[in-house]
Design an enzyme around this catalytic site. Structure first.
Site, PDB file in Angstrom:
ATOM      1  N   THR B 179       0.921  -1.260   0.044  1.00  0.00           N
ATOM      2  CA  THR B 179      -0.002   0.013  -0.081  1.00  0.00           C
ATOM      3  C   THR B 179       0.954   1.277  -0.124  1.00  0.00           C
ATOM      4  OG1 THR B 179      -1.808  -1.076   1.246  1.00  0.00           O
ATOM      5  CG2 THR B 179      -1.913   1.362   1.217  1.00  0.00           C
ATOM      6  N   PHE B 181       1.199   4.970   1.003  1.00  0.00           N
ATOM      7  CA  PHE B 181       0.330   6.253   1.890  1.00  0.00           C
ATOM      8  C   PHE B 181       0.956   7.472   1.511  1.00  0.00           C
ATOM      9  CE2 PHE B 181       0.422   2.087   4.024  1.00  0.00           C
ATOM     10  CZ  PHE B 181      -1.071   2.017   4.671  1.00  0.00           C
TER      11      PHE B 181
END
Lengths: 274, 274
Positions: B179, B181
């Site tokens: 992921t 961010f």
């Protein structure tokens, strides 16, 4: 030539009245035999192994974006996109007749549907929201329970079919919540006059690679309908691109553009014209 | 100039040991004060209302794609992207010490985490998988229960902090599950030497609009790092584009490219250089 689709079988993920099945029936105007599957992988297998002539899969959603795992499955051999259909996803809270909202302890649905109702979930923290493999399957399960404390999140069609009550309609976070579905087959199959082509390609690691790749379309006045880059697994700074363009491979300018793209790109895969 | 970040406060969605907090601590090497929030909207509010100097939000995941609702929140005024950090998301099945897998009836986690463990969920249909507002919050909740039939899916850090046991490690569907961010602030803030700029723009509805838009970068030898089209709500055939490019707005060629893009596009919004 348009194919007569009456009696064709189509595999979809979920139970009857799942959104994929509703999308298939919208596209084929109910003339088709639907075949429920547990997973997207099983939908692809059913098509590859000729258990069904067709399959239907969601590929992107207006609030959640592209479904990469289905793009990954499309990259495997032996599958063609042969059609597409958009469906507005309206999510309803569904319980047995006579059950009121204040009785509920547990609400069941598919994790993607739960993700789309996050504001509703946050407002009702005393209720357990439970993941199931399918929206419509949750309604079926709730319908079979004698407990009054369970409900499901699913389509209006599922509520009606299982004789259930819509307690609260339209609980999704965003009103415009549209999912695009693709119809897939093992071979090219003209369901309608094709006007769109989907490809996946990877650029070489050279300066301006994407610009050169896109120029093959723009220089031939071919409109792009979707573009998305995705980092290539385990290859920093390298990307694959999902691209949809107007036109089909029978048109010489589209075929020339693809030939030109193959000169420039590391690989090109045509997912289908439809 | 690099800012001294010791003691700065950063808002994140979830409970302590949520992946957003782990990502923040990775980026700032633990020198920062983290502030849990219930929702992404609350993270943005905390930053806009100066309750915290910074916020951190997930923006895309290798298997699930871009998180459109956070792009929507970035489009609102008063927020700048000031940094980014990638984190490998490893999801573990976590229970109290002494609890065995065969005892489990209910497993709690965030719906996005459940979505990433779909194969695991499908293999264990006798277990209820229950949505919670946060991965780490589920571990905290399970830790407080006396029942032996509950578990959570979350980070290793959450398991360690709450004195819990990892029953099964790495239950996510795809091993490479990363992921990205973004660090956000109310004003431009140089956390490091900026080398990337993120923008959102919409093209006019004219032929070759995207090609002309991208040419402003390619003609100035500016590398693109991400591109994604998204249909504009309620406007068929019109799109907005998410674009990341190499370089920052202090560089004349980047500033010139943006000025050029403003001549061509319907709107351009700079989300930040970082």
């Amino acid at each position: 030539m348009l194919k007569n689709t009456a009696g064709l079988r189509i595999a979809f993920q979920g139970d009857h009245y799942a959104f994929s099945e509703i999308a298939a029936k919208k596209y084929f105007q109910n003339e088709i035999v639907t075949q429920p599957c547990q997973s997207f992988e099983q939908v692809f297998s059913a098509v590859k192994q000729k258990k069904t002539e067709l399959g239907i899969i969601p590929i992107e959603n207006t609030s959640m974006g592209s479904i990469h795992r289905n793009y990954d499955l499309l990259l495997e051999d032996g599958i063609q996109i042969v059609g597409e259909v958009n469906l507005a996803i309206e999510l309803h809270l569904i319980a047995k007749p006579g059950v009121s909202f204040s009785q509920l302890h547990s609400i069941y649905s598919h994790p993607a549907a739960l993700e789309q109702c996050r504001q509703f979930i946050n407002r009702h923290s005393h209720i357990e929201f439970i993941s199931s493999y399918d929206t419509a399957g949750s309604v079926k399960w709730v319908a079979g329970q004698s407990r009054p404390d369970v409900a499901a999140i699913a389509s209006r069609e599922a509520a009606i079919d299982y004789g259930m009550n819509i307690l609260i309609p339209d609980i999704e976070d965003f009103q415009e919540n549209i999912t695009r579905f693709l119809i897939i087959a093992a071979h090219q199959l003209e369901l309608g006059a094709p006007n769109k082509t989907s490809i996946v390609f990877a650029t070489k690691h050279i300066p301006g690679a994407l610009f050169k790749s896109l120029s093959v379309f723009f220089l031939r006045d071919i409109n792009l309908l979707k573009i998305e880059s995705r980092p290539l697994r385990g290859k920093p700074w390298q990307y694959i691109f999902y691209l949809d363009f107007e036109g089909d491979l029978h048109q010489p300018n589209c075929q020339n553009a693809l030939n030109h793209l193959e000169e420039i790109a590391q690989f090109v895969k045509v997912l289908g014209s439809y």
